[in-house]
Design an enzyme around this catalytic site. Structure first.
Site, PDB file in Angstrom:
ATOM      1  N   ASP A  22       3.153  -4.062   8.270  1.00 40.91           N
ATOM      2  CA  ASP A  22       1.901  -3.347   8.119  1.00 40.91           C
ATOM      3  C   ASP A  22       0.790  -4.370   8.347  1.00 40.91           C
ATOM      4  OD1 ASP A  22      -0.374  -2.194   7.177  1.00 40.91           O
ATOM      5  OD2 ASP A  22       0.426  -1.613   5.224  1.00 40.91           O
ATOM      6  N   HIS A  52       0.872  -1.186   0.000  1.00 38.93           N
ATOM      7  CA  HIS A  52       0.000   0.000   0.000  1.00 38.93           C
ATOM      8  C   HIS A  52       0.910   1.238   0.000  1.00 38.93           C
ATOM      9  CE1 HIS A  52      -2.851   2.934   1.714  1.00 38.93           C
ATOM     10  NE2 HIS A  52      -3.818   2.079   1.443  1.00 38.93           N
ATOM     11  N   LYS A 109     -10.453  -0.484  10.561  1.00 44.32           N
ATOM     12  CA  LYS A 109     -10.706  -1.692   9.756  1.00 44.32           C
ATOM     13  C   LYS A 109     -11.009  -2.868  10.674  1.00 44.32           C
ATOM     14  CE  LYS A 109      -7.221  -0.402   6.285  1.00 44.32           C
ATOM     15  NZ  LYS A 109      -7.941   0.549   5.483  1.00 44.32           N
ATOM     16  N   GLN A 120      -4.264  -5.202   7.224  1.00 47.53           N
ATOM     17  CA  GLN A 120      -5.206  -6.198   6.687  1.00 47.53           C
ATOM     18  C   GLN A 120      -5.073  -7.553   7.380  1.00 47.53           C
ATOM     19  OE1 GLN A 120      -7.613  -5.409   4.755  1.00 47.53           O
ATOM     20  NE2 GLN A 120      -6.945  -3.448   3.953  1.00 47.53           N
ATOM     21  N   CYS A 133      -4.733   2.222  -3.735  1.00 48.86           N
ATOM     22  CA  CYS A 133      -3.481   2.788  -3.176  1.00 48.86           C
ATOM     23  C   CYS A 133      -2.278   1.866  -3.394  1.00 48.86           C
ATOM     24  CB  CYS A 133      -3.606   3.121  -1.689  1.00 48.86           C
ATOM     25  SG  CYS A 133      -4.829   4.367  -1.338  1.00 48.86           S
TER      26      CYS A 133
END
Ligand SMILES: Cc1ncc(COP(=O)(O)O)c(C=O)c1O
Length: 404
Positions: A194, A114, A220, A197, A361
């Site tokens: 990261d 991303h 999220k 997700q 993104c």
């Protein structure tokens, strides 16, 4: 079990609710989270950590409780290693601009990051002369451990940091983060992940993974908008520069000196988003009542259903491996010669299906593959149903027939 939980979400209780399949962008929020935010403004509309009156004391307690719950969810060794931020982007920027760099230091990322885990490194390359390198994935977008190991070896003693999405928002593919971390550590690098997700959808144990930092996107994972988190190892946080200094980041100041506060306060400059943190407290409590492995299983089973309807249709292809169980809850569809935004609008207007379209993104990946139309991405959460993903897939196939 999950069906009952739909009742907790106002938008899902509504008459004829849309099929909300844009969860990789932002999840829906249950009543509990909305009430916690509402209560903050109605009952305790105050700041935490500073004033000592009753309102403030209650807010401070809830902030501490949220930090403890978040630490427990990801198995952080210390509660104070959890920093509240605006979003995962802010968290990754804190790592990028908080560590100190030497010209020529090498940072490795994958080719499917991303922009939040690419742009800070590109910026540092321009501004501070670090050397950002990209490790290519396998043809099916799975992580190439061998290529990664070779890139670590090639970087040699200049390798400083590896920063990798645990799960990609482009395609839902999880990388073997524990194995990659072991390799990176053997080559002397720090590892930042990261987790935007991964943390909402599967068990994440930062100690077991062996990483040094992880960024979260709390919006999220049922939390309010504008909430993110960063976990970092305390010994690293102690020495890391704060990118938001000011009120509450110091223990003391004179006109020409300061004493930094300890983490996390050092990184949480200014009045916090208390409503957001208190809403997150309710969100993490809600998530913690569930089994993350079951959430992951439900999502992959929904992905198998939608992927099986789409994958052999002419003129479309799904990004990532053919096996849907390797793509978590994300089904990201490339369409030959059809604009992804046109399909997304049609899905919403004709069938009440909400998805994301465009480049998500991850422009760099689309540019590398010379794909101009982006993709149509459906991303599920535990509250989605088989009927919803079927509706998405069948309407998409019809749309391709009409527009193609
Ligand atoms: C993998 C990944 N990283 C980072 C981000 C940025 O998250 P945030 O909006 O919380 O900054 C996203 C958002 O979609 C994402 O999917």
């Amino acid at each position: 079990m999950f069906a009952k939980r739909r009742e907790d979400f106002p938008t899902l209780r509504a008459e004829n609710p849309p099929a909300y399949l844009d969860n990789a962008c932002m999840t829906l929020r249950p009543d509990k989270v909305i009430s916690a935010v509402d209560d903050y403004y109605r009952v305790n509309p105050s700041c935490g950590g500073r004033s000592v009156h009753r309102y403030a004391t209650r807010v401070s307690r809830q902030v501490t409780s949220c930090r403890q719950k978040t630490a427990k969810l990801v198995n952080a060794p210390l509660t104070d290693e959890i920093i509240f931020t605006r979003n995962a982007t802010h968290s990754l920027n804190q790592v990028a601009h908080g560590l100190s760099w030497q010209k020529g230091d090498i940072v490795l990322t994958s080719d499917r990051e991303h922009n939040s885990n690419l742009v800070p490194w590109l910026q540092l390359e321009k501004e501070q002369g670090i050397d950002h390198r990209v490790v290519k994935s396998n043809d099916d977008n799975t992580f190439d451990l061998e290529a990664f190991e070779a890139a670590c070896a090639d970087a040699g003693s200049r390798l400083r940091l590896v920063s990798l999405a645990h799960v990609g928002n482009l395609d839902g593919v999880a990388i073997p983060l524990k194995e990659a971390t072991k390799i990176a550590k053997d080559h002397g690098a720090l590892v930042c992940s990261d987790g935007a997700q991964s943390a909402p959808h599967m068990n994440v144990d930062v100690q077991d993974l062996g990483i040094d930092f992880m960024a979260f996107s709390l919006h999220k994972m049922l939390g309010p908008s504008g909430m993110g988190g960063l976990w970092g190892r305390m010994d690293l946080l102690k020495d890391m520069r704060s990118i938001q200094s000011g009120g509450s980041t110091v223990e003391n100041t004179t006109y020409d000196s300061l004493t930094w506060a300890k983490p996390p306060a050092k990184f949480e400059g200014g009045l916090a988003n208390y409503a957001g943190i208190i809403g997150t407290n309710a969100a993490i409590e809600y998530l913690s009542e569930m089994d993350m492995a079951e959430i992951h299983e439900k999502e992959t089973s929904l992905n198998k259903v939608m992927s099986s309807i789409i994958q052999d249709v002419d003129g479309v292809s799904i990004i990532g491996p053919r096996d849907a169980s390797l793509r978590g809850g994300i089904c990201s569809v490339l369409l030959d010669n059809i604009d992804s935004h046109d399909v997304a609008i049609l899905l919403d207007e004709a069938a009440g299906v909400m998805v994301r379209s465009g480049m998500h993104c991850v422009h760099s990946w689309f540019n590398e593959h010379q794909i101009k139309n982006g993709s149509v991405r459906a991303s599920v959460y535990f509250y989605n149903t088989e009927e919803e993903v079927r509706l998405f897939a069948e309407t998409l196939v019809e749309a391709v027939d009409v527009l193609g």
